[in-house]
Design a protein around this motif. Sequence first.
Motif, mmCIF file in Angstrom:
data_model
loop_
_atom_site.group_PDB
_atom_site.id
_atom_site.type_symbol
_atom_site.label_atom_id
_atom_site.label_comp_id
_atom_site.label_asym_id
_atom_site.label_seq_id
_atom_site.Cartn_x
_atom_site.Cartn_y
_atom_site.Cartn_z
ATOM 1 N N SER A 134 0.843 -1.205 0.000
ATOM 2 C CA SER A 134 0.000 0.000 0.000
ATOM 3 C C SER A 134 0.872 1.246 0.000
ATOM 4 N N ARG A 175 -0.511 -2.214 -9.482
ATOM 5 C CA ARG A 175 -0.671 -3.641 -9.104
ATOM 6 C C ARG A 175 -0.219 -3.913 -7.665
ATOM 7 N N TYR A 176 0.534 -2.970 -7.108
ATOM 8 C CA TYR A 176 0.968 -3.122 -5.696
ATOM 9 C C TYR A 176 0.049 -2.355 -4.748
ATOM 10 N N ASN A 177 -1.100 -1.912 -5.244
ATOM 11 C CA ASN A 177 -2.043 -1.134 -4.433
ATOM 12 C C ASN A 177 -1.428 0.206 -4.017
ATOM 13 N N ARG A 179 -1.177 4.218 -5.118
ATOM 14 C CA ARG A 179 -1.765 5.254 -5.965
ATOM 15 C C ARG A 179 -0.750 6.372 -6.209
ATOM 16 N N ASP A 233 -7.089 7.227 2.956
ATOM 17 C CA ASP A 233 -7.784 5.961 2.704
ATOM 18 C C ASP A 233 -9.185 6.184 2.138
ATOM 19 N N HIS A 236 -9.760 5.283 -2.774
ATOM 20 C CA HIS A 236 -9.386 3.894 -3.046
ATOM 21 C C HIS A 236 -8.908 3.731 -4.482
#
Length: 252
Positions: A134, A175-177, A179, A233, A236
């Motif tokens: 994240s 792809r690794y979450n 942003r 958070d 998303h």
Amino acid sequence: MDFTGKVAIITGASRGLGRHYAREFAKRGASVAVNDVRDCSETVQAIEAEGAAGMMTETDVTSADSARAMADAVLERFGRIDVLVNNAGLYGSLNFRPFEKLDEAEWDKVMNVNVKGIWQCCKAVLPAMKQQGSGSIVNISSLAATYGMPNGLHYTASKAAVIGLTRGLAREVGRYNIRVNAVAPNVVNTDATAEVFGDKRDKVIEVTLSQQAIRRPLETADIVGAVLFLASDLNHMTTGQTLMVDGGTVML
Ligand SMILES: NC(=O)c1ccc[n+]([C@@H]2O[C@H](COP(=O)([O-])OP(=O)(O)OC[C@H]3O[C@@H](n4cnc5c(N)ncnc54)[C@H](O)[C@@H]3O)[C@@H](O)[C@H]2O)c1
């Protein structure tokens, strides 16, 4: 927006918008690491005054070694990196003038700090973010990029490059979450703006306001909400985007 337990890094945070972002992350519970080529002690005091943990490093964002040392120091002190705000930039010290008269060395310096600096800092924090699964990166562009500001072609080109960098990197790390977004402010009332425009400042603000839908000058507090939202958070699935904070000047 709650950043309790999160760790945020703000680059170029010795003063101005960077210091403001640092304080606002701290107010919402984040541990905040600030860096700059200048002294950040007053920013750390502002972070600690909010009851948050703060730290600073002397970092030149254009240097891979310096950026990596900064990320290592943050990981050693706080153990993780959730947010990187790439705010460091050359703006206040620049000579804004017609494109034929721009200095070649200054052109290279602007690209080095405003574009390469972001790449270096992203490279430095991304291994930790990937390992965590994240992270959120917010790059500071400028309305100059979308509006096409005259008499500052190096600055305008650099801030447009930030938008491209943001899009490309968002595709590589999604792809690794993780942003990656950008914020593009219009002219904000900061020390740097006063340095850039000098005695023409009032005239520039008047012209700027005439192009805004909301006709009041932008203050530092007007920019931070966009940065916090993109980093938080609550966001998303928004990535690769550039959020204009310009009082409604350019509407896409
Ligand atoms: N103020 C505005 O009107 C406005 C509008 C749009 C975008 N921006 C952008 O917002 C950011 C902050 O603007 P500001 O008005 O607070 O300006 P500022 O000049 O006060 O802040 C920029 C900071 O970056 C630091 N910096 C410069 N080179 C560095 C390097 N190599 N390594 C680390 N730090 C370095 C400077 O020391 C300074 O503290 C800049 O990226 C600017 O381009 C500002």
